[in-house]
Design a protein around this motif. Sequence first.
Motif, PDB file in Angstrom:
ATOM      1  N   LEU A 290       0.731  -1.154   0.042  1.00 31.20           N
ATOM      2  CA  LEU A 290      -0.030  -0.038  -0.136  1.00 31.20           C
ATOM      3  C   LEU A 290       0.750   1.196  -0.038  1.00 31.20           C
ATOM      4  O   LEU A 290       0.274   2.403  -0.322  1.00 31.20           O
ATOM      5  N   ALA A 291       1.982   1.241   0.204  1.00 33.83           N
ATOM      6  CA  ALA A 291       2.913   2.244   0.319  1.00 33.83           C
ATOM      7  C   ALA A 291       3.045   3.000  -1.124  1.00 33.83           C
ATOM      8  O   ALA A 291       3.534   4.101  -1.397  1.00 33.83           O
ATOM      9  N   ASP A 292       2.989   2.026  -2.052  1.00 31.79           N
ATOM     10  CA  ASP A 292       2.864   2.617  -3.412  1.00 31.79           C
ATOM     11  C   ASP A 292       1.839   3.449  -3.994  1.00 31.79           C
ATOM     12  O   ASP A 292       2.228   4.082  -4.948  1.00 31.79           O
ATOM     13  N   LEU A 293       0.793   3.417  -3.004  1.00 28.58           N
ATOM     14  CA  LEU A 293      -0.444   4.059  -3.511  1.00 28.58           C
ATOM     15  C   LEU A 293      -0.107   5.699  -3.599  1.00 28.58           C
ATOM     16  O   LEU A 293       0.281   6.300  -2.882  1.00 28.58           O
ATOM     17  N   ASP A 294      -0.497   6.263  -4.646  1.00 30.42           N
ATOM     18  CA  ASP A 294      -0.299   7.551  -4.903  1.00 30.42           C
ATOM     19  C   ASP A 294      -1.498   8.396  -4.512  1.00 30.42           C
ATOM     20  O   ASP A 294      -2.498   8.742  -5.173  1.00 30.42           O
ATOM     21  N   TRP A 295      -1.339   8.607  -3.049  1.00 29.37           N
ATOM     22  CA  TRP A 295      -2.465   9.404  -2.421  1.00 29.37           C
ATOM     23  C   TRP A 295      -2.049   9.961  -1.074  1.00 29.37           C
ATOM     24  O   TRP A 295      -1.145   9.357  -0.527  1.00 29.37           O
ATOM     25  N   ARG A 363      -1.583  -6.198  -4.627  1.00 29.25           N
ATOM     26  CA  ARG A 363      -0.684  -4.938  -4.971  1.00 29.25           C
ATOM     27  C   ARG A 363      -1.599  -4.074  -5.754  1.00 29.25           C
ATOM     28  O   ARG A 363      -1.261  -4.356  -7.232  1.00 29.25           O
ATOM     29  N   PRO A 364      -2.099  -3.197  -5.494  1.00 30.37           N
ATOM     30  CA  PRO A 364      -2.745  -2.460  -6.378  1.00 30.37           C
ATOM     31  C   PRO A 364      -1.882  -1.362  -7.073  1.00 30.37           C
ATOM     32  O   PRO A 364      -0.818  -1.055  -6.614  1.00 30.37           O
ATOM     33  N   ASP A 365      -2.425  -0.909  -8.346  1.00 27.31           N
ATOM     34  CA  ASP A 365      -1.888  -0.213  -9.212  1.00 27.31           C
ATOM     35  C   ASP A 365      -1.620   1.222  -8.634  1.00 27.31           C
ATOM     36  O   ASP A 365      -2.462   1.485  -7.760  1.00 27.31           O
ATOM     37  N   ALA A 366      -0.603   2.029  -8.485  1.00 29.50           N
ATOM     38  CA  ALA A 366      -0.441   3.276  -7.565  1.00 29.50           C
ATOM     39  C   ALA A 366      -1.363   3.926  -7.876  1.00 29.50           C
ATOM     40  O   ALA A 366      -1.763   4.750  -6.868  1.00 29.50           O
ATOM     41  N   ASP A 367      -2.139   4.303  -9.172  1.00 23.95           N
ATOM     42  CA  ASP A 367      -2.762   5.211  -9.404  1.00 23.95           C
ATOM     43  C   ASP A 367      -4.395   4.935  -9.192  1.00 23.95           C
ATOM     44  O   ASP A 367      -5.112   5.816  -9.534  1.00 23.95           O
TER      45      ASP A 367
ATOM     46  N   MET B   1       3.572   9.166  -0.534  1.00 22.29           N
ATOM     47  CA  MET B   1       2.880   7.976  -1.137  1.00 22.29           C
ATOM     48  C   MET B   1       2.808   8.179  -2.516  1.00 22.29           C
ATOM     49  O   MET B   1       1.634   8.426  -3.218  1.00 22.29           O
ATOM     50  N   THR B   2       3.787   8.610  -3.385  1.00 21.53           N
ATOM     51  CA  THR B   2       3.687   8.833  -4.742  1.00 21.53           C
ATOM     52  C   THR B   2       4.485   7.995  -5.336  1.00 21.53           C
ATOM     53  O   THR B   2       5.647   7.968  -5.279  1.00 21.53           O
ATOM     54  N   ALA B   3       3.898   7.268  -6.329  1.00 24.08           N
ATOM     55  CA  ALA B   3       4.860   6.353  -7.147  1.00 24.08           C
ATOM     56  C   ALA B   3       4.476   6.675  -8.628  1.00 24.08           C
ATOM     57  O   ALA B   3       3.368   6.566  -9.203  1.00 24.08           O
ATOM     58  N   ARG B   8       5.445   5.321 -17.743  1.00 25.17           N
ATOM     59  CA  ARG B   8       4.290   6.314 -17.774  1.00 25.17           C
ATOM     60  C   ARG B   8       5.383   7.716 -17.952  1.00 25.17           C
ATOM     61  O   ARG B   8       4.678   8.445 -18.798  1.00 25.17           O
ATOM     62  N   SER B 122      -0.103   0.036 -16.407  1.00 27.95           N
ATOM     63  CA  SER B 122      -0.238  -0.909 -15.435  1.00 27.95           C
ATOM     64  C   SER B 122       1.116  -1.362 -15.079  1.00 27.95           C
ATOM     65  O   SER B 122       2.108  -0.790 -15.762  1.00 27.95           O
ATOM     66  N   HIS B 123       1.547  -2.239 -14.150  1.00 22.97           N
ATOM     67  CA  HIS B 123       2.809  -2.607 -13.849  1.00 22.97           C
ATOM     68  C   HIS B 123       3.562  -3.524 -15.205  1.00 22.97           C
ATOM     69  O   HIS B 123       2.681  -4.232 -15.622  1.00 22.97           O
TER      70      HIS B 123
END
Lengths: 662, 181
Positions: A290-295, A363-367, B1-3, B8, B122-123
Amino acid sequence: MTVFAPRGALPGPALRPDHGKHAAPQRLGAVLVEQGVLTEQQLAEALDQQERVGAPLGSVVLAKGWVTRRELYVGLAAVWGADLAFVDPVDVDEGLARRFPAAMLARETWVPLRVEEDGDGHRQVVVATAGRPSAHIAEVVVQRTGIPRVRQVVTTDWDVQRALRTVWRDELVHDAVSALAERRPDESASTVFVRPQIAALIALLVATVTGLVLDPSLTMLVLVATVNVAVALAVGAKAVISTVGTAWETVEQVTAAEVDALDDAELPVYTILVPVYKEAGIVGLLMRNLADLDWPREKLEILLLLEEDDPETLAAALAAAPPDIVRIVVVPHSLPKTKPRACNVGLAFARGEYVVIYDAEDRPDADQLKKSLIAFRKGGDDLVCVQAALNYFNARENLLTRMFTLEYSSWFDYTLAGLDKLRLPIPLGGTSNHFRTHMLRDLGGWDPYNVTEDADLGIRASARGHRVAVVNSTTYEEANMAVGNWIRQRSRWIKGYMQTVLVHTRHPWRLLRSVGPRQAAGFALLIGGTPLMFLAAPWLYAMLAVELLAPGALTPALPGWLVQVSLANLLLGNGVIIYLSLLAGFKRRTYGLVPFALLSPLYWLLHSIASYKALWQLLVKPFYWEKTNHGLSSHVQAEDTPDMDAGPAPAPGPARTAEDRA
Amino acid sequence: MTAVSPVRSATVAGPPRVPIRWALLAGAVALGVQGVVLLTTDRPVRDVLLPGHLALVVALGLVFCLGAVTVAGFAAGAAAAGLVVLQPDTLLPLLVGAALLALGCGLAPGWTRVEAWQAAQSHPLSADAEAPVVPVADRSRGQQLRDRWRSDRVFAAFLVLAFHPVLAACSLWFIDWTQRR
């Protein structure tokens, strides 16, 4: 232990914001600096961040880990001019507590503590709130107790939740388990078969037996023809829906440009529910995923839902020392012990405008959160849920994971996309369903008696005139890699589909009127047709075997044309399934999986085994939750200990890809 | 928390926009015309439908190959199955045609564009899978073709194009076999 600061607290301003939203940030900052828990430099940085993400200063410094929860609330109490109390659940007057509904208290984050006499000998109610003391709370207390004087003290939100989980335990459990069954019994699977359904089943059985006695040939003809028509329609519907989805494979519901245009300051609070049961080894992994999440972390609330009778997982979760945005909610023990029951408890505590469910290994996509938010904004007010696609990170682990990945790709990339395009009811997938929180509560949350509560919820939402849509974002999960585990999981899913069909066909005319004939047909063919296909397949294979080994052996009982039609049906059905699996590898460039699509008929026979197990369990153990073991994949076991506090994980690149790890 | 995905962050061209709706509509019109001709003339079914089906197979197969549109492969395969039903001995030429189109899929730039676009969504999956989609400047034409080539894509495309006609041929054989027993 309850500790009071010397000053008294009285009802404050009319509005009651969360976490000091309207508390002057400079003042809170100054207080925290004065108290020595924050440096001037940190304050300046926090104020910048506050302006950028539009979150309260308290949330910013908490998310950054610069202050503890206790230090923050000491500061907030000083800012609000209120007493500070650390609430011990044993201090809560249970008689008083029963006058206040747990759901309301959980949403508003305050609890009544006791009735006491003030210095003048007047009775007053003491309440502890995790927000600014407000006239609203005072009004509610007066309304429910009849006592005009209310003293409000400040406590931490965790203290409020702990008190709620302890003192209001029975009510929380009752709401989570029985709310839907009590409010809308017709929509709950707590009753497996209603009387008309039992009567219909008995009538069908009697008619069949009578028919077999009086005219076996005609009865067999009717039975076999009916099964054939149903299977053909179900397969045909799946083929059409998936083909439509295939035609839209490059359509983006939300574009990257739209995501980039989002301003963090305008983002709402998002709640992530993560139900975990007996998965001690996997809890830590959640943090990094979840640390990858862009929020913005300041606007993220992660509720880790653990079961009371699972101390190992609780110990592992505590040992992982999750950051402050993660709250551990221990779900009180009760039956049925299902994931939706835990989610309903989590929903009661959710404070986000939107809520999503993830499994611990997801593992959700970051966005994904941002795309879902945009999908909601574009989707209109009747859009209750946005479903992200699911796929597997361990696709190449063995034959079963390859087949499972092809199946999931076909389902989430094409079938759900087709359902969305055709505006047909969408059965939600296990995780990554994003909801508008208030609409989810209005719907009654998840049905704890339905073992595919997600699919049921999608259909229930459609039946109530709401809409479910899909979004072009993916969550990667762990594909089941052991046959026994797979059959357990699949039998639960199929049993859930059966439950869902039984629930939503209790009033067929009502369903028809509420969703329309096209949607009703889509529901019947997809949700009803799926288990039927699996149940019928072995019989069709048996007919093929008999016809091959002893040609003409079936013709005394069945007309020759019907035998031919049945075999053609079997052939065509398998052809369609293979073909859809062939296409499934294209959307995600997993061409290496495509040849395995030719094995789909064997894979589908496994579904038949699971479906008969599901049918048996529907009769004898309808609410039993077949637990799927997660964390079996070597991809999961090989992960390092996560560190969410360390900030975003490295962006995924070729060096840490799924196939490389295989 | 920005990836941010590295793929992209690069400029990624969108997938080729083939007006597949019109292509499928044109195919449906062609089938309709064949039906009308069949009903209004005394010509044999095979004579009427065969040319139209062949045209559909070629047209949709090219859309699949050059435009990288998956559903066109579905339609081309279905039309090819129709051809086999009409004229069973067309199976072998059809398989050869499918193999040629599949080879085309291995080199056609449209597939690389779709893959690059999909990678941005996606990944990424693997280094091997991503290699062809990373744009590299100053490459010779031969090198560009080698970069685009993916054997797994070619085989997958062949399966998609060949599955329907093979299934149709097997079905015809099976029906014939059961009737002759």
